[in-house]
Scaffold this motif. Structure first.
Motif, PDB file in Angstrom:
ATOM      1  N   THR A  26     -77.046 -31.431 -65.620  1.00  0.00           N
ATOM      2  CA  THR A  26     -75.722 -31.018 -66.255  1.00  0.00           C
ATOM      3  C   THR A  26     -75.418 -29.412 -66.373  1.00  0.00           C
ATOM      4  OG1 THR A  26     -76.412 -31.213 -68.540  1.00  0.00           O
ATOM      5  CG2 THR A  26     -75.451 -33.110 -67.863  1.00  0.00           C
ATOM      6  N   GLY A  27     -74.173 -29.288 -66.170  1.00  0.00           N
ATOM      7  CA  GLY A  27     -73.855 -27.704 -66.366  1.00  0.00           C
ATOM      8  C   GLY A  27     -74.102 -27.040 -65.094  1.00  0.00           C
ATOM      9  N   TYR A  28     -73.915 -25.510 -65.723  1.00  0.00           N
ATOM     10  CA  TYR A  28     -74.009 -24.597 -64.732  1.00  0.00           C
ATOM     11  C   TYR A  28     -75.079 -23.609 -65.136  1.00  0.00           C
ATOM     12  CZ  TYR A  28     -73.217 -20.069 -61.865  1.00  0.00           C
ATOM     13  OH  TYR A  28     -73.392 -19.253 -61.084  1.00  0.00           O
ATOM     14  N   ASP A  29     -76.016 -23.007 -64.651  1.00  0.00           N
ATOM     15  CA  ASP A  29     -77.050 -22.223 -64.912  1.00  0.00           C
ATOM     16  C   ASP A  29     -77.096 -20.950 -63.880  1.00  0.00           C
ATOM     17  OD1 ASP A  29     -79.766 -21.119 -65.057  1.00  0.00           O
ATOM     18  OD2 ASP A  29     -79.925 -22.440 -66.666  1.00  0.00           O
ATOM     19  N   ARG A  30     -76.627 -19.988 -64.092  1.00  0.00           N
ATOM     20  CA  ARG A  30     -76.692 -18.789 -63.323  1.00  0.00           C
ATOM     21  C   ARG A  30     -78.234 -18.588 -62.762  1.00  0.00           C
ATOM     22  NH1 ARG A  30     -75.046 -12.547 -64.262  1.00  0.00           N
ATOM     23  NH2 ARG A  30     -75.143 -11.940 -62.049  1.00  0.00           N
ATOM     24  N   GLY A  31     -79.038 -18.703 -63.635  1.00  0.00           N
ATOM     25  CA  GLY A  31     -80.233 -18.056 -63.121  1.00  0.00           C
ATOM     26  C   GLY A  31     -80.875 -19.316 -62.221  1.00  0.00           C
ATOM     27  N   ALA A  32     -80.815 -20.585 -62.384  1.00  0.00           N
ATOM     28  CA  ALA A  32     -81.369 -21.693 -61.606  1.00  0.00           C
ATOM     29  C   ALA A  32     -80.778 -21.278 -60.071  1.00  0.00           C
ATOM     30  CB  ALA A  32     -81.013 -23.165 -62.041  1.00  0.00           C
ATOM     31  N   ARG A  33     -79.257 -21.167 -60.165  1.00  0.00           N
ATOM     32  CA  ARG A  33     -78.858 -20.723 -58.892  1.00  0.00           C
ATOM     33  C   ARG A  33     -79.182 -19.800 -58.056  1.00  0.00           C
ATOM     34  NH1 ARG A  33     -75.380 -17.150 -57.355  1.00  0.00           N
ATOM     35  NH2 ARG A  33     -74.918 -16.409 -59.456  1.00  0.00           N
ATOM     36  N   GLN A  34     -79.404 -18.560 -58.736  1.00  0.00           N
ATOM     37  CA  GLN A  34     -80.043 -17.376 -58.071  1.00  0.00           C
ATOM     38  C   GLN A  34     -81.437 -17.694 -57.607  1.00  0.00           C
ATOM     39  OE1 GLN A  34     -79.365 -14.788 -61.333  1.00  0.00           O
ATOM     40  NE2 GLN A  34     -77.526 -13.756 -60.532  1.00  0.00           N
ATOM     41  N   ALA A  35     -82.231 -18.507 -58.386  1.00  0.00           N
ATOM     42  CA  ALA A  35     -83.463 -18.997 -57.764  1.00  0.00           C
ATOM     43  C   ALA A  35     -83.388 -19.607 -56.756  1.00  0.00           C
ATOM     44  CB  ALA A  35     -84.223 -19.520 -58.983  1.00  0.00           C
ATOM     45  N   TRP A  36     -82.826 -20.580 -56.623  1.00  0.00           N
ATOM     46  CA  TRP A  36     -82.433 -21.601 -55.508  1.00  0.00           C
ATOM     47  C   TRP A  36     -82.064 -20.712 -54.232  1.00  0.00           C
ATOM     48  CZ3 TRP A  36     -83.008 -26.716 -53.936  1.00  0.00           C
ATOM     49  CH2 TRP A  36     -83.713 -27.388 -54.850  1.00  0.00           C
ATOM     50  N   GLN A  37     -81.153 -19.822 -54.413  1.00  0.00           N
ATOM     51  CA  GLN A  37     -80.616 -18.802 -53.237  1.00  0.00           C
ATOM     52  C   GLN A  37     -81.620 -17.976 -52.808  1.00  0.00           C
ATOM     53  OE1 GLN A  37     -75.976 -18.736 -54.639  1.00  0.00           O
ATOM     54  NE2 GLN A  37     -76.971 -16.775 -54.627  1.00  0.00           N
ATOM     55  N   GLY A  38     -82.217 -17.387 -53.692  1.00  0.00           N
ATOM     56  CA  GLY A  38     -83.412 -16.531 -53.226  1.00  0.00           C
ATOM     57  C   GLY A  38     -84.513 -17.044 -52.645  1.00  0.00           C
ATOM     58  N   LEU A  39     -85.042 -18.224 -53.037  1.00  0.00           N
ATOM     59  CA  LEU A  39     -86.196 -18.660 -52.613  1.00  0.00           C
ATOM     60  C   LEU A  39     -85.766 -19.440 -51.359  1.00  0.00           C
ATOM     61  CD1 LEU A  39     -87.756 -20.160 -55.813  1.00  0.00           C
ATOM     62  CD2 LEU A  39     -88.847 -18.264 -54.237  1.00  0.00           C
ATOM     63  N   LEU A  40     -84.792 -20.168 -51.083  1.00  0.00           N
ATOM     64  CA  LEU A  40     -84.325 -20.705 -49.924  1.00  0.00           C
ATOM     65  C   LEU A  40     -83.848 -19.959 -48.723  1.00  0.00           C
ATOM     66  CD1 LEU A  40     -82.788 -24.002 -51.393  1.00  0.00           C
ATOM     67  CD2 LEU A  40     -85.050 -23.629 -50.527  1.00  0.00           C
ATOM     68  N   TRP A  41     -83.450 -18.728 -49.031  1.00  0.00           N
ATOM     69  CA  TRP A  41     -82.926 -17.659 -48.316  1.00  0.00           C
ATOM     70  C   TRP A  41     -83.578 -17.832 -46.870  1.00  0.00           C
ATOM     71  CZ3 TRP A  41     -78.133 -15.995 -46.807  1.00  0.00           C
ATOM     72  CH2 TRP A  41     -77.950 -15.057 -45.879  1.00  0.00           C
ATOM     73  N   ASP A  42     -84.794 -17.514 -47.016  1.00  0.00           N
ATOM     74  CA  ASP A  42     -85.824 -16.854 -45.566  1.00  0.00           C
ATOM     75  C   ASP A  42     -85.809 -18.367 -44.861  1.00  0.00           C
ATOM     76  OD1 ASP A  42     -85.711 -14.199 -45.918  1.00  0.00           O
ATOM     77  OD2 ASP A  42     -87.636 -14.278 -47.269  1.00  0.00           O
ATOM     78  N   HIS A  43     -85.466 -19.613 -45.613  1.00  0.00           N
ATOM     79  CA  HIS A  43     -85.875 -20.833 -44.837  1.00  0.00           C
ATOM     80  C   HIS A  43     -84.980 -21.616 -44.754  1.00  0.00           C
ATOM     81  CE1 HIS A  43     -90.052 -20.143 -46.128  1.00  0.00           C
ATOM     82  NE2 HIS A  43     -89.510 -19.457 -47.618  1.00  0.00           N
ATOM     83  N   ARG A  44     -83.608 -20.959 -44.817  1.00  0.00           N
ATOM     84  CA  ARG A  44     -82.148 -21.560 -44.557  1.00  0.00           C
ATOM     85  C   ARG A  44     -82.038 -22.291 -43.379  1.00  0.00           C
ATOM     86  NH1 ARG A  44     -81.863 -16.301 -44.340  1.00  0.00           N
ATOM     87  NH2 ARG A  44     -80.535 -15.540 -42.286  1.00  0.00           N
ATOM     88  N   GLY A  45     -82.789 -22.016 -42.284  1.00  0.00           N
ATOM     89  CA  GLY A  45     -82.949 -22.518 -40.744  1.00  0.00           C
ATOM     90  C   GLY A  45     -83.640 -23.717 -40.698  1.00  0.00           C
ATOM     91  N   LEU A  46     -84.172 -24.006 -41.943  1.00  0.00           N
ATOM     92  CA  LEU A  46     -84.795 -25.641 -41.775  1.00  0.00           C
ATOM     93  C   LEU A  46     -84.271 -26.457 -42.548  1.00  0.00           C
ATOM     94  CD1 LEU A  46     -88.493 -24.429 -43.230  1.00  0.00           C
ATOM     95  CD2 LEU A  46     -87.508 -25.037 -40.851  1.00  0.00           C
ATOM     96  N   ILE A  47     -83.041 -26.229 -43.143  1.00  0.00           N
ATOM     97  CA  ILE A  47     -81.993 -27.024 -43.824  1.00  0.00           C
ATOM     98  C   ILE A  47     -80.711 -27.317 -42.750  1.00  0.00           C
ATOM     99  CG2 ILE A  47     -80.799 -27.396 -45.822  1.00  0.00           C
ATOM    100  CD1 ILE A  47     -82.307 -25.130 -47.155  1.00  0.00           C
ATOM    101  N   ARG A  48     -80.773 -28.661 -42.555  1.00  0.00           N
ATOM    102  CA  ARG A  48     -79.515 -28.931 -41.673  1.00  0.00           C
ATOM    103  C   ARG A  48     -78.431 -29.258 -42.616  1.00  0.00           C
ATOM    104  NH1 ARG A  48     -83.542 -32.406 -38.507  1.00  0.00           N
ATOM    105  NH2 ARG A  48     -83.145 -33.923 -40.162  1.00  0.00           N
ATOM    106  N   ARG A  49     -78.622 -30.032 -43.750  1.00  0.00           N
ATOM    107  CA  ARG A  49     -77.359 -30.152 -44.777  1.00  0.00           C
ATOM    108  C   ARG A  49     -78.219 -30.496 -45.859  1.00  0.00           C
ATOM    109  NH1 ARG A  49     -75.342 -36.333 -43.911  1.00  0.00           N
ATOM    110  NH2 ARG A  49     -77.212 -37.369 -43.622  1.00  0.00           N
ATOM    111  N   ILE A  50     -77.196 -30.450 -46.766  1.00  0.00           N
ATOM    112  CA  ILE A  50     -77.511 -30.449 -48.140  1.00  0.00           C
ATOM    113  C   ILE A  50     -76.485 -31.586 -48.771  1.00  0.00           C
ATOM    114  CG2 ILE A  50     -77.439 -29.641 -50.807  1.00  0.00           C
ATOM    115  CD1 ILE A  50     -78.056 -26.876 -49.460  1.00  0.00           C
TER     116      ILE A  50
END
Length: 113
Positions: A26-50
């Protein structure tokens, strides 16, 4: 951070779709969003869709921001519907989409179920 790291572990260097069962979140958590963005950035080419299953408005907003940041299509699926791991990435509710399955209970990729 733990959930994003688990997703990276499940990718194992392979391109896949990311299906997230977020019905219990539930809800929005800025820290969680930033963690996901930061950790997945270098691997974004592996994600076809969410694909986010069962998201409330706050979680959906977070998913949209992350998907846009990563340049990955996003779809939202109501929690009472199943997701076909072999389905093409089609827009649902004014978005697009990517999929490997991870939830709080079962981080097994959909294609391995």
């Amino acid at each position: 951070m733990n959930s994003a790291n688990e997703v990276l572990r499940l990718f194992a260097g392979q391109t896949c779709d990311l299906v997230l069962d977020v019905a219990d979140m539930t809800g929005y958590d800025r820290g969680a969003r930033q963690a996901w963005q930061g950790l997945l950035w270098d691997h974004r080419g592996l994600i076809r869709r969410i694909v986010m299953v069962g998201a409330d408005a706050g979680v959906e907003t977070t998913g949209r921001v992350i998907a846009r940041h990563l340049g990955v299509p996003l779809s939202m699926v109501p929690g009472d519907r199943s997701v076909d791991a072999d389905a093409p990435a089609l827009p649902l509710r004014s978005s697009s989409c990517a999929h490997t399955s991870i939830s709080g209970q079962d981080p097994t990729p959909m294609h391995d179920r």
